[in-house]
Write an enzyme that holds these catalytic residues in place. Structure first.
Site, PDB file in Angstrom:
ATOM      1  CD  GLU A 105      -2.714  -1.338  -0.088  1.00 53.74           C
ATOM      2  OE1 GLU A 105      -2.867  -0.377  -0.851  1.00 53.74           O
ATOM      3  OE2 GLU A 105      -3.159  -2.479  -0.344  1.00 53.74           O
ATOM      4  CG  ASP A 116       2.062  -7.587  -5.732  1.00 51.78           C
ATOM      5  OD1 ASP A 116       1.488  -7.203  -4.696  1.00 51.78           O
ATOM      6  OD2 ASP A 116       1.494  -8.255  -6.618  1.00 51.78           O
TER       7      ASP A 116
HETATM    8 ZN   LIG Z   1      -2.704  -2.680  -4.587  1.00 49.13          ZN
END
Ligand SMILES: [Zn+2]
Length: 690
Positions: A526, A594
């Site tokens: 995030e 990621d």
């Molecule tokens: Zn995301």
């Protein structure tokens, strides 16, 4: 998690359409954070790490018949459903209950009361269909759209299949995030993407044929004769195809520039006069405003001529369809089944409907989520949970600062700005500071359709009221039991609902390595969204403003292109209909997050465990446990149909590539497992943005 293609909400560490799970009786088993039995030791970790971490899990956890995808976060979502059902059952027991308990209990009871729903038949549709019947002119069409918008909660903005004709919603001003303004944008489709309407491949042609049959069936259930219903279905497809042709492609829309069009009401009203926008704004229940953002002005210009060319009768057919379609899940068994057969079975490969109680728990969460969520938080999440998470967030933010500091390709000028943005990120953990007040919503224990309609109207009103006001940064976009997380560029905040702060993402008794590989990576993910190819275009206050030197911007793009190309080579689906590769540009932000999240969480873990030797657990070093925990949060099985739909619509890569894509770029991973150059999990050309 819903696939939120929200304009602004970079949803999700995870995915966004939280499906729940198989119909088991009784509470589900405890979910392990780290599951040695999931590992397939016949596979080399350096050859296919996802298969190694998840091989046995995948073998033992086929997609349940009432699901189209089944992964470890679905296991957790399922676990939460049982807790929520227990709360809702208790709320209906005789005795004293708070107003909140009574409200959610009544909503759930009405949803479960199938015999009353059957008795009412199509009666809940009648008032709206009669209104539409009274439409005589094109101006009436727009007035009816304004009315229908007031009953459609703008949850998924432009992608919401329930939206009529176009989208109207509120968001912070792209250039002054302290103020919230009105937005209008493309919308009005029912199928999940414009491509379904405009592509000519065999599968798209077949989907349109199935859609026609589905629309016809629902019209028949609403009382129309088959031959009339068949003609109506063709009209609906024609109207929506026109809207699809005028709609901008999902991948293009990821760039905020494509959606940045501040206009006066007069300007957009005269650019698309047939929309009668002045009348629309006056009658849609929103506060008065003189300027707004138009996400896709060309959509309005193009549809303007469609509005003129199509007879009023055709528009009425479309409005009737949107009404029937959006209410179908709250109507009789026949409607619910037809809705499932198309959307669940045909589009997603789901074999069976979920049991009613799960659908009703979800419906309660959707309609009264902040009330149900309050009860959920009371039961599952104390202040200690908030504190522990905050500590990890701080550790990962400090890793990001170190990461930025170490970058060789970024100038000091841009680095200083990046620190400013990083320091300004607001952390929201667990649940909102203030609970939403639903006391004005009338909920009756025998009126499912009415409850849903009133809860929708309440939410629309609540959101419209934000227009013209200072931005409320405290309002959450997901309910507390949700198994997901999100970053909001205009708010510059990261948000972790209580629902995700549990195993397999976070285990109270787990070693740091496992928790950092789970929720730690989610937090890093995030955080990285604030600096991905979209997020980086917003400043510390959440304004769409370039804070990069041109050279550093170019260096960033070079690295982002590497990631986009890398993921475009991954195969997402291979079935009897052929092979489909991932869209590296659509998934670029998520893949960047990621890769960044994995790196940042690993740095934070290294900071904690330092160089002190830690004894292996289950035969794995802490470093290996970190990567295995990461791999295992993405263990999943998915139907081919669902996989195909997601390639078109989901900005997230499938589990296999979330894992293998990220680890093959990670030197720390290769070191942890002793991988050698030339092995598949050692990318020859490792892409690295953050
Ligand atoms: Zn995301």
């Amino acid at each position: 998690m819903r696939v939120i293609s929200l304009v602004f909400l970079l949803c999700a560490a995870i995915f966004c359409s939280a499906q729940s799970t198989p119909s088991t009786s009784g509470a589900p088993k405890e979910i392990p954070s780290f599951d040695v039995t999931a590992i397939d030791k016949t596979i080399e970790p350096c050859v296919d790490f996802y298969q190694y971490a998840c091989g046995n899990w995948m073998k033992n956890n086929p997609v349940p018949p009432d699901k189209s995808r089944w992964g470890r976060s679905n296991e957790l979502a399922e676990h939460n459903l049982y807790i929520l059902r227990d709360i809702l059952d208790q709320a209906q027991t005789p005795g004293q209950h708070s107003a909140t308990e009574k409200m959610v209990g009544d909503f759930y009871a009405a949803c479960m009361d199938e015999s009353t729903i059957e008795q009412k038949g199509t009666a809940p549709l009648t008032p709206e269909l009669e209104r539409i019947n009274g439409v005589k002119t094109k101006a009436d069409v727009i007035k009816q759209v304004a009315h229908m918008h007031q009953m459609t909660r703008p949850e998924m903005f432009t992608q919401d299949s329930r939206l009529v004709l176009f989208a109207f919603y509120q968001q912070p001003d792209m250039h002054d995030s302290s103020a919230t303004i009105a937005y209008i944008d493309q919308g009005g489709l029912t199928l999940p993407d414009r491509d379904y309407y405009v592509n000519d491949d065999a599968k798209s042609v077949e989907t349109r044929q199935k859609y026609l049959e589905h629309v016809q069936k629902l019209f028949e259930l609403a009382g129309d004769q088959p031959e009339i219903a068949a003609a109506e279905a063709k009209t609906v497809l024609a109207v929506e195809t026109g809207l699809a042709k005028a709609s901008m492609d999902r991948t293009l829309r990821r760039d905020p520039r494509t959606r940045d069009h501040r206009m006066t009401v007069a300007e957009i009203a005269s650019a698309a006069p047939n929309f009668d926008l002045i009348e629309y704004f006056a009658s849609n229940g929103s506060p008065k405003f003189s300027t707004l953002n138009v996400g896709n002005p060309d959509f309005f210009k193009q549809v303007n001529s469609q509005l003129d060319a199509m007879p009023v009768a055709d528009w009425k057919t479309y409005l009737r369809w949107k009404t029937i379609n959006s209410q179908a899940p709250t109507l009789t068994k026949a409607f619910v089944e037809e809705d499932f057969l198309f959307n669940g079975k045909y589009m997603s490969g789901q074999q069976e409907m979920e049991p009613r109680w799960k659908r009703c728990v979800k419906a309660t969460d959707q309609s009264l989520g902040m009330a149900l969520g309050q009860l959920y938080v009371d039961r599952t999440f104390g202040p200690a949970g908030k504190e522990r998470t905050l500590k990890m967030v701080k550790a990962i933010e400090s890793a990001m600062k170190q990461d930025i500091n170490q970058l060789t390709w970024m100038s000091d000028t841009t680095k200083q700005q990046a620190y400013v943005k990083l320091n300004a990120i607001v952390n929201n953990i667990g649940y909102p500071d203030q609970w939403r007040d639903y006391s004005s919503v009338v909920i009756k224990s025998d009126d499912d359709a009415g409850n849903t309609a009133r809860a929708n109207a309440f939410e629309v009103k609540r959101q419209y009221a934000k227009i013209g006001k200072p931005t409320d940064r405290k309002d959450w976009s997901m309910t507390p039991p949700t198994v997901n997380a999100y970053y909001r560029p205009p708010m510059n905040d990261i948000n972790f609902p209580a629902g995700i702060l549990q195993p397999p993402f976070y285990g109270k008794l787990m070693d740091d390595a496992v928790n950092y590989g789970g929720i730690g990576v989610v937090i890093g993910h995030e955080l990285t969204h604030g600096f991905d190819d979209q997020g980086r275009k917003y400043d510390a206050q959440g304004n769409f403003k370039d804070w990069w030197t041109p050279e550093d911007g170019k260096e960033f793009e070079k690295r982002a292109d590497c990631t986009a190309n890398e993921y475009s080579s991954f195969v997402a689906v291979k079935d009897d209909k052929g092979e489909v590769k991932l869209n590296g540009k659509l998934t670029l932000g998520e893949n960047t997050a990621d890769n960044g999240g994995l790196k940042l969480a690993y740095m934070a873990l290294t900071e904690i465990i330092g160089n002190t030797p830690v004894k292996p657990i289950d035969g794995y070093t802490p470093q290996q446990r970190f990567f295995l925990a990461y791999g295992q949060i993405w263990c999943q099985n998915v139907t081919d149909q669902e996989a195909r739909k997601r390639v078109l619509t989901d900005p997230h890569s499938p589990g296999r590539w979330r894992v293998n894509g990220a680890v093959q770029n990670s030197a720390a991973f290769q070191q942890a497992f002793g991988c050698k150059a030339g092995q598949p999990m050692v990318s020859e050309n490792a892409c690295r943005v953050w």
